[in-house]
Design an enzyme around this catalytic site. Structure first.
Site, short mmCIF file in Angstrom:
data_model
loop_
_atom_site.label_atom_id
_atom_site.label_comp_id
_atom_site.label_asym_id
_atom_site.label_seq_id
_atom_site.Cartn_x
_atom_site.Cartn_y
_atom_site.Cartn_z
NE ARG A 170 34.14 3.30 -26.54
CZ ARG A 170 33.34 4.26 -26.04
NH1 ARG A 170 32.29 4.37 -26.39
NH2 ARG A 170 33.78 5.60 -25.64
CB SER A 189 40.42 3.14 -24.62
OG SER A 189 39.98 4.45 -24.42
CD GLU A 194 37.51 0.65 -26.39
OE1 GLU A 194 36.80 0.89 -25.53
OE2 GLU A 194 37.83 1.47 -27.44
P1 FAD Z 1 40.28 -2.31 -37.17
O1 FAD Z 1 41.50 -2.24 -36.03
O2 FAD Z 1 40.96 -2.46 -38.57
O3 FAD Z 1 39.54 -3.76 -36.81
C1 FAD Z 1 39.03 -3.78 -35.54
C2 FAD Z 1 38.01 -4.90 -35.69
O4 FAD Z 1 36.81 -4.76 -36.51
C3 FAD Z 1 38.66 -6.05 -36.38
O5 FAD Z 1 38.25 -7.14 -35.47
C4 FAD Z 1 38.44 -6.37 -37.61
O6 FAD Z 1 38.37 -7.52 -38.10
C5 FAD Z 1 37.04 -5.78 -37.86
N1 FAD Z 1 36.79 -5.10 -39.02
C6 FAD Z 1 36.99 -4.09 -39.43
N2 FAD Z 1 36.54 -3.53 -40.57
C7 FAD Z 1 35.35 -4.74 -40.70
C8 FAD Z 1 34.61 -4.87 -41.71
N3 FAD Z 1 34.24 -4.20 -42.73
N4 FAD Z 1 33.73 -5.95 -41.56
C9 FAD Z 1 33.71 -6.69 -40.54
N5 FAD Z 1 34.81 -6.69 -39.62
C10 FAD Z 1 35.55 -5.68 -39.62
N6 FAD Z 1 37.26 4.19 -30.36
C11 FAD Z 1 36.29 4.61 -29.81
O7 FAD Z 1 35.19 4.19 -29.99
N7 FAD Z 1 36.20 6.02 -29.64
C12 FAD Z 1 37.51 6.76 -29.66
O8 FAD Z 1 37.37 7.97 -29.34
C13 FAD Z 1 38.40 6.17 -30.17
N8 FAD Z 1 39.80 7.02 -30.31
C14 FAD Z 1 40.89 6.14 -30.58
C15 FAD Z 1 42.08 6.95 -30.56
C16 FAD Z 1 43.25 6.69 -31.12
C17 FAD Z 1 44.45 7.38 -31.06
C18 FAD Z 1 43.17 5.20 -31.39
C19 FAD Z 1 44.60 4.63 -32.12
C20 FAD Z 1 42.09 4.49 -31.65
C21 FAD Z 1 40.91 5.10 -31.22
N9 FAD Z 1 39.81 4.35 -30.97
C22 FAD Z 1 38.53 5.00 -30.55
C23 FAD Z 1 39.66 2.64 -31.28
C24 FAD Z 1 39.34 2.73 -33.09
O9 FAD Z 1 39.78 3.75 -33.83
C25 FAD Z 1 38.14 2.34 -33.25
O10 FAD Z 1 37.50 1.11 -32.70
C26 FAD Z 1 37.75 2.33 -34.81
O11 FAD Z 1 36.41 2.19 -35.22
C27 FAD Z 1 38.68 0.99 -35.55
O12 FAD Z 1 38.76 1.00 -36.84
P2 FAD Z 1 39.36 0.20 -37.76
O13 FAD Z 1 39.02 0.52 -39.09
O14 FAD Z 1 40.93 0.73 -37.64
O15 FAD Z 1 39.33 -1.08 -37.20
P1 NAP Z 2 37.99 12.05 -19.94
O1 NAP Z 2 37.37 13.15 -20.64
O2 NAP Z 2 39.48 12.31 -19.42
O3 NAP Z 2 36.97 11.24 -19.19
C1 NAP Z 2 37.53 9.87 -18.65
C2 NAP Z 2 36.35 8.89 -18.88
O4 NAP Z 2 35.35 9.40 -18.19
C3 NAP Z 2 35.85 9.00 -20.39
O5 NAP Z 2 36.41 7.77 -20.93
C4 NAP Z 2 34.37 8.76 -20.16
O6 NAP Z 2 33.59 7.63 -20.44
C5 NAP Z 2 34.25 9.21 -18.74
N1 NAP Z 2 33.37 10.73 -18.83
C6 NAP Z 2 34.15 11.87 -18.62
N2 NAP Z 2 33.16 12.79 -18.70
C7 NAP Z 2 31.65 12.06 -18.92
C8 NAP Z 2 30.57 12.64 -18.74
N3 NAP Z 2 29.91 14.25 -18.64
N4 NAP Z 2 29.61 11.54 -18.75
C9 NAP Z 2 29.82 10.27 -18.83
N5 NAP Z 2 31.02 9.71 -18.85
C10 NAP Z 2 32.21 10.73 -18.92
O7 NAP Z 2 38.28 10.80 -21.46
P2 NAP Z 2 39.34 10.94 -22.58
O8 NAP Z 2 40.13 10.02 -22.27
O9 NAP Z 2 39.81 12.46 -22.75
O10 NAP Z 2 38.61 10.57 -23.74
C11 NAP Z 2 37.43 11.49 -24.15
C12 NAP Z 2 36.41 10.79 -24.91
O11 NAP Z 2 37.25 10.21 -26.20
C13 NAP Z 2 35.60 9.72 -24.22
O12 NAP Z 2 34.47 9.67 -24.52
C14 NAP Z 2 36.63 8.46 -24.70
O13 NAP Z 2 35.57 7.25 -24.71
C15 NAP Z 2 37.00 8.79 -26.01
N6 NAP Z 2 38.13 8.10 -26.43
C16 NAP Z 2 38.06 6.73 -26.74
C17 NAP Z 2 39.12 6.06 -27.02
C18 NAP Z 2 38.89 4.63 -27.39
O14 NAP Z 2 39.97 4.09 -27.93
N7 NAP Z 2 38.13 4.03 -27.31
C19 NAP Z 2 40.45 6.44 -26.98
C20 NAP Z 2 40.32 8.02 -26.84
C21 NAP Z 2 39.49 8.81 -26.49
P3 NAP Z 2 33.51 7.20 -22.11
O15 NAP Z 2 34.43 6.67 -22.61
O16 NAP Z 2 32.20 6.14 -21.74
O17 NAP Z 2 32.92 8.34 -22.68
#
Ligand code: FAD
Ligand code: NAP
Length: 335
Positions: free
Chosen positions: A161, A235, A331
């Site tokens: 991340r 998250s 995050e």
């Molecule tokens: P924004 O929120 O608009 O921006 C985020 C940051 O990036 C800000 O600082 C902004 O200034 C900067 N930015 C955006 N675009 C640019 C650009 N073109 N150039 C320079 N800077 C920029 N994340 C995960 O990694 N894995 C997941 O599974 C995941 N699941 C999610 C589930 C839900 C329900 C939600 C709400 C969020 C989740 N996220 C997840 C987080 C989020 O969706 C990601 O981080 C996504 O990439 C953010 O994109 P955005 O366009 O909305 O960014």
């Molecule tokens: P989950 O399956 O309940 O697991 C909880 C956490 O344990 C995850 O976040 C994941 O870390 C870790 N994990 C589970 N199984 C794993 C494996 N086999 N190997 C390594 N790490 C493992 O998680 P969840 O909340 O439902 O989310 C599922 C996936 O979607 C995850 O990868 C999570 O990161 C992603 N997600 C991200 C966001 C966001 O905003 N960043 C929001 C929702 C979901 P990791 O996160 O490192 O994968």
């Protein structure tokens, strides 16, 4: 240039926080970037889908809503197809496009909200795949220098991340394009979490990129709050990596502590589990809450301010620190 003044950003951030932008511009053409920078006086902010930000105050200066769209096949060989994608393209639309074209590599990242340009920012990841696995390069316009740079995958310094865009280049560039290299021959990642179980429940025996994306979509839809209904930014914290010693200490009191191997011999503990052990799953503080199905997600219970969400996040952080001696890292980008 049609710049709007004092505009509510409520519908432009998935937390649904009602902060305002002093000036707001919807960008569809990157040729306007130099002019926008001049007009901003150097105080410039970018929002894609607003799904990874928490607005704790009104945003001064100029805010750009990135609406640049295009997906172009720029190269192909027997194994791969290279796609150059504009940063304002919706991430999930790109996933669907790839599936339609039979291209593999991003199906596990289905349904992540936001834009393509924000994906490299935090090296989006889910279900055992990270976007760095398919990024060949990222092109960004440097504010104030009137030039663009193209960074190779290695130069993006992707981590868990994390990337150079969240570190040295934070706030200094506008990502304009991302070049993806997608596989013609899929390599399926089904070992993670509930994917296999979900495929079984859906009666799918023949793997395909579409089947995996469908399974991921089904799991996500059942577990995560839909931002359209309940404000959230996914998250709120990263999953911490801790030393083997600390993990063993926790394991002595909590034998069911989940743990996964991480870099450099460290151990990753799901932050959601730590928060849950503090008794905070479903906990509410005013208009802010900890989601009752996934404790790692903080939610807007109605008309929460960014400060209320931030306050709850500090309480959660402190509770985990007191109980486990682990300091969670946010995050979400706090503005
Ligand atoms: P924004 O929120 O608009 O921006 C985020 C940051 O990036 C800000 O600082 C902004 O200034 C900067 N930015 C955006 N675009 C640019 C650009 N073109 N150039 C320079 N800077 C920029 N994340 C995960 O990694 N894995 C997941 O599974 C995941 N699941 C999610 C589930 C839900 C329900 C939600 C709400 C969020 C989740 N996220 C997840 C987080 C989020 O969706 C990601 O981080 C996504 O990439 C953010 O994109 P955005 O366009 O909305 O960014
Ligand atoms: P989950 O399956 O309940 O697991 C909880 C956490 O344990 C995850 O976040 C994941 O870390 C870790 N994990 C589970 N199984 C794993 C494996 N086999 N190997 C390594 N790490 C493992 O998680 P969840 O909340 O439902 O989310 C599922 C996936 O979607 C995850 O990868 C999570 O990161 C992603 N997600 C991200 C966001 C966001 O905003 N960043 C929001 C929702 C979901 P990791 O996160 O490192 O994968």
């Amino acid at each position: 240039m049609d710049m709007r003044q004092n505009v509510s950003l409520k519908s432009y951030n998935t937390f649904g926080i009602n902060a305002s932008a002093e000036r707001l511009y919807e960008l569809t053409d990157i040729a306007e970037l130099p002019q926008l920078y001049s007009a901003s006086g150097g105080n410039i902010h970018v929002i894609g889908g607003g799904s990874n930000i928490l607005l704790t105050t009104d945003v001064k200066g100029l805010t750009i809503l990135n609406r640049t769209r295009s997906i172009e096949v720029v190269k192909e060989d027997d194994e791969y197809t290279w796609l150059e994608v504009s940063s304002g393209e919706i991430w999930h639309s790109l996933v669907l496009y790839a599936i339609e074209q039979g291209l593999a590599g991003i199906e596990n990242l289905a349904l992540i909200p936001g834009t393509v340009g924000a994906a490299p920012m935090q090296n989006i990841g889910a279900y055992g795949v990270e976007v760095k696995d398919v990024i060949e390069s990222v092109t960004a316009y440097i504010w104030g220098e009137d030039r663009s740079i193209t960074l190779s995958n290695a130069e993006c310094r992707f981590g868990y991340r994390d990337s150079i865009f969240k570190q040295e280049l934070k706030g200094r560039v506008f990502i304009t394009h991302v070049l993806f290299r997608l596989n013609k021959q899929p390599v399926y990642h089904t070992e993670y979490g509930a994917i296999r179980q979900q495929l079984k429940e859906m009666g799918i025996e023949q793997l395909s990129v579409k089947a995996i994306a469908d399974a991921v979509i089904a799991i996500r839809s059942s577990k995560l709050p839909d931002p359209v209904k309940v404000g959230n930014a996914g998250s709120f914290f990263k999953n911490p990596t801790v030393s083997v010693e600390l993990h063993e200490q926790i394991n002595a009191s909590y034998p069911d502590v989940p743990a996964y191997p991480a870099q450099q011999g460290m151990v990753k503990i799901p932050a959601g589990w730590l928060i849950e052990q503090c008794g905070l799953k479903g906990y509410n503080m005013g208009n802010a809450g900890v989601h009752d199905k996934q404790a790692l997600v903080l939610v807007n219970k109605g008309n929460a301010t960014g400060k209320e969400i931030l306050e709850l996040s500090e309480f959660v952080l402190q509770s985990v620190k007191n109980k486990f001696a682990i300091t969670l890292e946010k995050e979400v980008q706090v503005w």
